[in-house]
Design an enzyme around this catalytic site. Structure first.
Site, PDB file in Angstrom:
ATOM      1  N   PHE A  12      12.695  26.409  16.582  1.00 45.82           N
ATOM      2  CA  PHE A  12      13.748  25.882  17.460  1.00 45.82           C
ATOM      3  C   PHE A  12      15.120  26.496  17.115  1.00 45.82           C
ATOM      4  O   PHE A  12      15.696  27.251  17.920  1.00 45.82           O
ATOM      5  CB  PHE A  12      13.737  24.349  17.330  1.00 45.82           C
ATOM      6  CG  PHE A  12      14.985  23.646  17.736  1.00 45.82           C
ATOM      7  CD1 PHE A  12      15.626  23.965  18.928  1.00 45.82           C
ATOM      8  CD2 PHE A  12      15.539  22.636  16.936  1.00 45.82           C
ATOM      9  CE1 PHE A  12      16.792  23.310  19.311  1.00 45.82           C
ATOM     10  CE2 PHE A  12      16.697  21.978  17.309  1.00 45.82           C
ATOM     11  CZ  PHE A  12      17.323  22.318  18.492  1.00 45.82           C
ATOM     12  N   ASN A  33       4.995  32.475  10.984  1.00 47.97           N
ATOM     13  CA  ASN A  33       3.525  32.327  11.073  1.00 47.97           C
ATOM     14  C   ASN A  33       3.127  31.316  12.151  1.00 47.97           C
ATOM     15  O   ASN A  33       1.962  30.965  12.254  1.00 47.97           O
ATOM     16  CB  ASN A  33       2.926  31.919   9.715  1.00 47.97           C
ATOM     17  CG  ASN A  33       3.366  30.527   9.297  1.00 47.97           C
ATOM     18  OD1 ASN A  33       4.226  29.933   9.927  1.00 47.97           O
ATOM     19  ND2 ASN A  33       2.770  30.016   8.236  1.00 47.97           N
ATOM     20  N   VAL A  58       5.510  33.270   4.824  1.00 51.69           N
ATOM     21  CA  VAL A  58       6.451  33.657   3.758  1.00 51.69           C
ATOM     22  C   VAL A  58       6.017  33.167   2.372  1.00 51.69           C
ATOM     23  O   VAL A  58       6.591  33.591   1.374  1.00 51.69           O
ATOM     24  CB  VAL A  58       7.907  33.200   4.028  1.00 51.69           C
ATOM     25  CG1 VAL A  58       8.489  33.905   5.236  1.00 51.69           C
ATOM     26  CG2 VAL A  58       8.021  31.689   4.152  1.00 51.69           C
ATOM     27  N   LYS A 115      17.332  40.281  -3.609  1.00 53.09           N
ATOM     28  CA  LYS A 115      17.734  40.975  -4.846  1.00 53.09           C
ATOM     29  C   LYS A 115      17.444  42.480  -4.713  1.00 53.09           C
ATOM     30  O   LYS A 115      18.305  43.324  -4.975  1.00 53.09           O
ATOM     31  CB  LYS A 115      16.938  40.342  -6.006  1.00 53.09           C
ATOM     32  CG  LYS A 115      16.955  41.088  -7.304  1.00 53.09           C
ATOM     33  CD  LYS A 115      18.184  40.760  -8.108  1.00 53.09           C
ATOM     34  CE  LYS A 115      18.203  41.517  -9.426  1.00 53.09           C
ATOM     35  NZ  LYS A 115      19.521  41.914  -9.829  1.00 53.09           N
ATOM     36  N   TYR A 155       8.777  17.241   2.077  1.00 51.74           N
ATOM     37  CA  TYR A 155       9.865  17.991   2.711  1.00 51.74           C
ATOM     38  C   TYR A 155      11.130  17.905   1.857  1.00 51.74           C
ATOM     39  O   TYR A 155      11.697  18.923   1.457  1.00 51.74           O
ATOM     40  CB  TYR A 155      10.100  17.388   4.090  1.00 51.74           C
ATOM     41  CG  TYR A 155      11.138  18.074   4.942  1.00 51.74           C
ATOM     42  CD1 TYR A 155      10.940  19.366   5.418  1.00 51.74           C
ATOM     43  CD2 TYR A 155      12.304  17.404   5.310  1.00 51.74           C
ATOM     44  CE1 TYR A 155      11.898  19.975   6.234  1.00 51.74           C
ATOM     45  CE2 TYR A 155      13.250  18.001   6.134  1.00 51.74           C
ATOM     46  CZ  TYR A 155      13.042  19.291   6.595  1.00 51.74           C
ATOM     47  OH  TYR A 155      13.986  19.888   7.406  1.00 51.74           O
ATOM     48  N   THR A 185      19.559  18.126  14.473  1.00 52.54           N
ATOM     49  CA  THR A 185      19.993  19.073  15.500  1.00 52.54           C
ATOM     50  C   THR A 185      19.057  18.932  16.700  1.00 52.54           C
ATOM     51  O   THR A 185      17.870  18.654  16.528  1.00 52.54           O
ATOM     52  CB  THR A 185      19.934  20.500  14.928  1.00 52.54           C
ATOM     53  OG1 THR A 185      20.762  20.533  13.763  1.00 52.54           O
ATOM     54  CG2 THR A 185      20.431  21.541  15.906  1.00 52.54           C
TER      55      THR A 185
END
Ligand SMILES: NC(=O)c1ccc[n+]([C@@H]2O[C@H](COP(=O)([O-])OP(=O)(O)OC[C@H]3O[C@@H](n4cnc5c(N)ncnc54)[C@H](O)[C@@H]3O)[C@@H](O)[C@H]2O)c1
Length: 320
Positions: A12, A33, A58, A115, A155, A185
């Site tokens: 979103f 994903n 990730v 990095k 979470y 949001t």
């Protein structure tokens, strides 16, 4: 113009961020994903040769995809399920381990990339790190009141870990990093079943069924329209002096859940009842950002009123 990685770019908020940064002429590598986002959110961007959609988790090493991008100057890490709705296939409640891994190992891999590429890094944390707060409004200095093993902890604690990981790379590895704590949001492209009050009330009002309020409805929420949020996220990355800063981003316009239900009902214009149900576990009673820090640091504050934002969101839901 820059080369920018956005993890969770098909979600979103991420899809709006991709759109805005592409419109400014940047090259975007969107890594997703689709666990809680979707290809359709970024369908309109696929024709732009500067938009690269990379399907990848990730929390798996980035070495398998890193040959897809060269130099990178900025990394926005937004990848994480964000909906608390246990009835939704896409919620973090139904993907607890994936949620913990995206914010922990996922954050680690993306920080390693920052990095390696000498890129600036932004971690999208959440107001949920404040848990059920004992102070209101919540400033960045408040440490929170989080249940470490409640249903939402997958979470909240994952985001807290992600913050600690981000700060470790900044302190020890010298990565230029900032943390934003996003408060509720809403807007077009949000999940229809994200289970938060805005989408729930809009769906119910459009379907002509009673609007359900958990508890007495006196609990408060403050909602930020997505265009304002994206503007704030970009400033948090691009404004000078944000390295090492934790920044609340949200709209301090606090309303009771009962009031929001009435506004949605009136804007949709159907005569529906408002009913009350039992309060779920760990449902926060109060949420209001203290945004004084970003007001002065970023010269940012939300501009879109709740009524205006709800009108645009209702239009989107009517046609979605
Ligand atoms: N929407 C809000 O009100 C809100 C509030 C606080 C914080 N946030 C944070 O902002 C970010 C974006 O939230 P959103 O509302 O757009 O949620 P979203 O679910 O729509 O977007 C998250 C995106 O990340 C992707 N993703 C999740 N895990 C991944 C993984 N392991 N690898 C690759 N991609 C992965 C999902 O498929 C999805 O496209 C999240 O980090 C969320 O925690 C959002």
């Amino acid at each position: 113009m820059y080369q920018i990685v956005i993890s969770g770019g098909a979600g979103f908020i991420g899809s709006h961020l991709c759109k805005k940064l592409l419109n400014e002429g940047n090259t975007i590598y969107c890594i997703d994903n689709f666990i809680s986002g979707s290809r359709t959110n970024v369908e309109g961007l696929r024709d732009n040769p500067k938009f690269h959609l990379i399907e990848h988790d990730v929390s798996q090493p980035l070495s398998t995809i890193s040959d897809r991008f060269g130099d990178i100057q900025y990394i926005f890490h937004l990848a994480s399920p964000a909906s608390p709705n246990k009835k939704s296939e896409r919620s973090y409640i139904n993907h607890p381990i994936e949620t913990m891994l995206s914010n922990s190992i996922g954050t680690y891999y993306l920080l390693q990339l920052a990095k390696e590429k000498n890129a600036k890094f932004l971690f999208a944390s959440t107001s949920e790190v404040y848990g059920n707060p004992s102070v209101s409004p919540q400033a960045e200095t408040y440490f929170g009141n989080v249940n470490p093993n409640g249903i939402r902890s997958v979470y909240d604690e994952a985001k807290r870990f992600g913050e600690a990981m981000t700060w470790s790379f900044r302190r020890v590895q010298g990565v230029d990093a900032r943390i934003i704590r996003i408060f509720n949001t809403y807007g077009p492209f949000m999940l229809k079943d994200d289970g938060r009050v805005v989408s729930t009330f809009i769906n119910q009002a459009l379907d002509g069924v009673p609007l359900t309020i958990f508890g007495d409805g006196k609990q408060t929420r403050s909602f930020c329209y997505v265009d304002d949020m994206v503007d704030g996220i970009m400033k948090a990355m691009f404004v000078d002096g944000t390295n090492g800063q934790v920044m609340n981003l949200g709209n301090p316009d606090e309303r009771s859940v009962a009031e929001i239900a009435t506004i949605v009902k009136d804007l949709v214009g159907k005569s529906v009842e408002i009913v009350h149900e039992e309060l779920p576990e760990d449902d926060p009673m109060q949420r209001k950002p203290d945004i004084s820090k970003v007001k002065s640091l970023l010269q940012w504050e939300p501009k879109i009123t709740l009524e205006e934002g709800l009108r645009k969101t209702i239009d989107y839901f009517r046609n979605a």
